[in-house]
Structures are given as structure tokens and as C-alpha cells.
Design a protein around this motif. Structure first.
Motif: not given
Length: 69
Positions: A18, A23, A26, A32-35, A38-39, A42
Motif C-alpha cells: 500500500e 489508488c 484517487c 491513505v486512499a478512501e474509496s 481503493a478497497d 486492497r
């Protein structure tokens, strides 16, 4: 008596990957990505890490899936 140990490339963690992967939507480090994208990345990284791939192998697979960008 000597014991032989098979040496293999060190495994990696999702967190190791990571930090060095962006991302795809993003444009920020995945750590640090939150979308939802991104999930999804991961989850793919987790699958590859669980399969025993090294960091380099995981990164190569991500490039094959998502492209260089």
C-alpha cells in the motif's frame, strides 16, 4: 545432523504494498486512499499476499491488472 532449510523470497504484507502503490481512481498512495476502488485494490493485494507472492510479484500483477498509471 544438518537440517536443510529452503530459502525463499520474503513474503510481503498488504501494508508494505500500500505504501508504494497509487489508488487507480484517487491518484494518492493506496495507504491513505478512501474509496471503493481503493478497497477493491486492497482486496486484490490481500489475495496475492495470501497466495505467497513477494512484494515485487504483487506489484507486477497490479501493473498487469491496472496498468502503469
Amino acid at each position: 545432523m544438518f537440517h536443510t532449510t529452503a530459502f525463499s523470497a520474503p513474503r510481503t504484507t498488504v501494508q508494505d504494498v500500500e505504501r508504494d502503490v497509487m489508488c487507480v481512481t484517487c491518484g494518492v498512495p493506496l495507504v491513505v486512499a478512501e474509496s471503493p476502488a481503493a478497497d477493491a485494490q486492497r482486496r486484490e493485494i490481500r489475495r496475492l499476499v495470501d497466495a505467497g507472492l513477494t512484494k515485487s510479484q504483487v506489484e507486477d500483477r497490479l501493473v498487469a491488472i491496472y496498468g502503469e498509471g
